[in-house]
Write an enzyme that holds these catalytic residues in place. Sequence first.
Site, PDB file in Angstrom:
ATOM      1  N   ILE A  13     102.326  55.978  71.844  1.00  0.00           N
ATOM      2  CA  ILE A  13     103.858  55.907  72.145  1.00  0.00           C
ATOM      3  C   ILE A  13     104.118  56.566  73.765  1.00  0.00           C
ATOM      4  CG2 ILE A  13     106.067  54.926  72.167  1.00  0.00           C
ATOM      5  CD1 ILE A  13     105.598  55.096  68.679  1.00  0.00           C
ATOM      6  N   ASP A  51     101.512  73.674  74.047  1.00  0.00           N
ATOM      7  CA  ASP A  51     102.118  73.859  73.042  1.00  0.00           C
ATOM      8  C   ASP A  51     103.049  73.889  73.385  1.00  0.00           C
ATOM      9  OD1 ASP A  51     102.898  74.864  69.716  1.00  0.00           O
ATOM     10  OD2 ASP A  51     100.822  75.072  69.277  1.00  0.00           O
ATOM     11  N   TYR A 141     107.245  64.632  56.543  1.00  0.00           N
ATOM     12  CA  TYR A 141     107.295  64.257  57.884  1.00  0.00           C
ATOM     13  C   TYR A 141     109.007  63.804  58.646  1.00  0.00           C
ATOM     14  CZ  TYR A 141     107.168  60.517  61.692  1.00  0.00           C
ATOM     15  OH  TYR A 141     107.704  59.685  62.949  1.00  0.00           O
ATOM     16  N   HIS A 189      97.037  53.463  60.147  1.00  0.00           N
ATOM     17  CA  HIS A 189      97.981  51.752  60.736  1.00  0.00           C
ATOM     18  C   HIS A 189      96.681  50.500  60.246  1.00  0.00           C
ATOM     19  CE1 HIS A 189     100.569  55.249  63.343  1.00  0.00           C
ATOM     20  NE2 HIS A 189     100.806  55.108  62.176  1.00  0.00           N
ATOM     21  N   ASP A 284     105.304  53.940  49.684  1.00  0.00           N
ATOM     22  CA  ASP A 284     105.471  52.599  50.483  1.00  0.00           C
ATOM     23  C   ASP A 284     106.990  51.886  50.139  1.00  0.00           C
ATOM     24  OD1 ASP A 284     103.899  52.743  53.263  1.00  0.00           O
ATOM     25  OD2 ASP A 284     102.496  51.822  51.718  1.00  0.00           O
TER      26      ASP A 284
HETATM   27  N1  UDP Z   1      99.054  49.229  54.948  1.00  0.00           N
HETATM   28  C1  UDP Z   1      98.281  48.661  54.024  1.00  0.00           C
HETATM   29  N2  UDP Z   1      96.470  48.909  54.384  1.00  0.00           N
HETATM   30  C2  UDP Z   1      96.299  49.773  55.073  1.00  0.00           C
HETATM   31  C3  UDP Z   1      97.865  50.580  55.561  1.00  0.00           C
HETATM   32  C4  UDP Z   1      98.573  50.072  55.833  1.00  0.00           C
HETATM   33  O1  UDP Z   1      97.706  48.020  53.184  1.00  0.00           O
HETATM   34  O2  UDP Z   1      94.989  50.171  55.574  1.00  0.00           O
HETATM   35  C5  UDP Z   1      99.744  48.541  55.402  1.00  0.00           C
HETATM   36  C6  UDP Z   1     101.010  49.640  54.384  1.00  0.00           C
HETATM   37  O3  UDP Z   1     101.216  49.943  52.468  1.00  0.00           O
HETATM   38  C7  UDP Z   1     102.858  49.283  54.923  1.00  0.00           C
HETATM   39  C8  UDP Z   1     102.379  48.507  56.205  1.00  0.00           C
HETATM   40  O4  UDP Z   1     101.238  48.391  56.271  1.00  0.00           O
HETATM   41  O5  UDP Z   1     103.128  48.144  53.819  1.00  0.00           O
HETATM   42  C9  UDP Z   1     102.063  48.937  57.277  1.00  0.00           C
HETATM   43  O6  UDP Z   1     102.195  50.512  57.618  1.00  0.00           O
HETATM   44  P1  UDP Z   1     101.073  51.206  58.154  1.00  0.00           P
HETATM   45  O7  UDP Z   1     100.657  52.826  57.795  1.00  0.00           O
HETATM   46  O8  UDP Z   1     100.706  50.658  59.774  1.00  0.00           O
HETATM   47  O9  UDP Z   1     102.588  51.760  58.536  1.00  0.00           O
HETATM   48  P2  UDP Z   1     103.471  52.180  57.957  1.00  0.00           P
HETATM   49  O10 UDP Z   1     104.309  51.421  57.940  1.00  0.00           O
HETATM   50  O11 UDP Z   1     103.682  53.506  56.516  1.00  0.00           O
HETATM   51  O12 UDP Z   1     104.403  53.294  59.581  1.00  0.00           O
END
Ligand code: UDP
Length: 324
Positions: A13, A51, A141, A189, A284
């Site tokens: 970003i 850093d 985080y 992601h 999640d």
């Molecule tokens: N997701 C998934 N498989 C993956 C990575 C992500 O099903 O290998 C799903 C995750 O559970 C969430 C959505 O995709 O519901 C987006 O996840 P990401 O990690 O891209 O972003 P976050 O929502 O964690 O910021």
Amino acid sequence: MARILVTGGAGYIGSHTRYFLEKSGHTVAVVDDLSRGFRQAVPAGVLHSIDTRDRKKLTALLRQERIEAVIHFAAYISVGESTERPEFYFSNNVCGSLSLFEAMLEAGVKRLVFSSTAAAYGIPAKVPIPEDEPYAPINPYGESKVMVEKILEWLDRYREFRSIRLRYFNACGAEPESGLGERHDPETHLIPLMLRAIQTGQPVTLFGNDYPTPDGTCIRDYIHVSDLAQAHIAAIEHLLAGGKSDVFNVGTGAGQSVKQVLAAVEKVTGKKVPHTIGPRREGDPPSLVADSRKLQNALGWRPQRADLERIVADAWAFAQKTND
Ligand code: UDP
């Protein structure tokens, strides 16, 4: 036009925001320790490899470059890693931010845009989420970002240090003409992993299909990285014009399920995404969608590239250039 420091400007970003700042006529310096960023994402001569915990170097740089405002991206961003090494996240994200704010105060720079996150809300009671939902992070985080948000609230109150905190939802896509795009190592992601699955034939795992959502998969608010970058420019220009501190969500206001993303990827690429269904991923929430009306009303920002197929097409163009 202003002289702006972008920390984390070699990241995803940050690099897009640097690109759009320069296009708008601002002069940019980048700080990035390259622990997660990519040198190629920053033009030569702009990058300072520091850093953020090195306060003295930051103070010297702020003075030398006559910086008027800072956009602060530099941070670790992986939820899973933050649960394995919380201290690593608090040190870099919290101590690094505090060191930057001290350096700014020493150099007399008192305007900052901060990268915050929807993870500040944890599992929200209300979706779409308004900014006044309470802080309720569920991983280190998210907590590290909340701690910095709170520091900024106090600096506003007692040090006339003005900041805009932007809480992002799911950044994705790429700006085609910039040559920039999404690269993380390791990649976690959804969209880049689906594109990689097409390229390598190695299946991507969909994390759970038994959520209380219409198709059983998680819903997220996918926001194009260029729209996100434009929100930062609107925020920094607002502060430079004397605007007050505030907090805004940055999302489209529309949610897409993992299965809807899969369908969009298959439509745009014309290829099947090899995938398996796996268990839920720890931490999640079922649905995270932004109510971003506050940002739209206050700063006149609008997402211009909210269409999911457009997002996927831009991400696919970048993935084909870099992963072939
Ligand atoms: N997701 C998934 N498989 C993956 C990575 C992500 O099903 O290998 C799903 C995750 O559970 C969430 C959505 O995709 O519901 C987006 O996840 P990401 O990690 O891209 O972003 P976050 O929502 O964690 O910021």
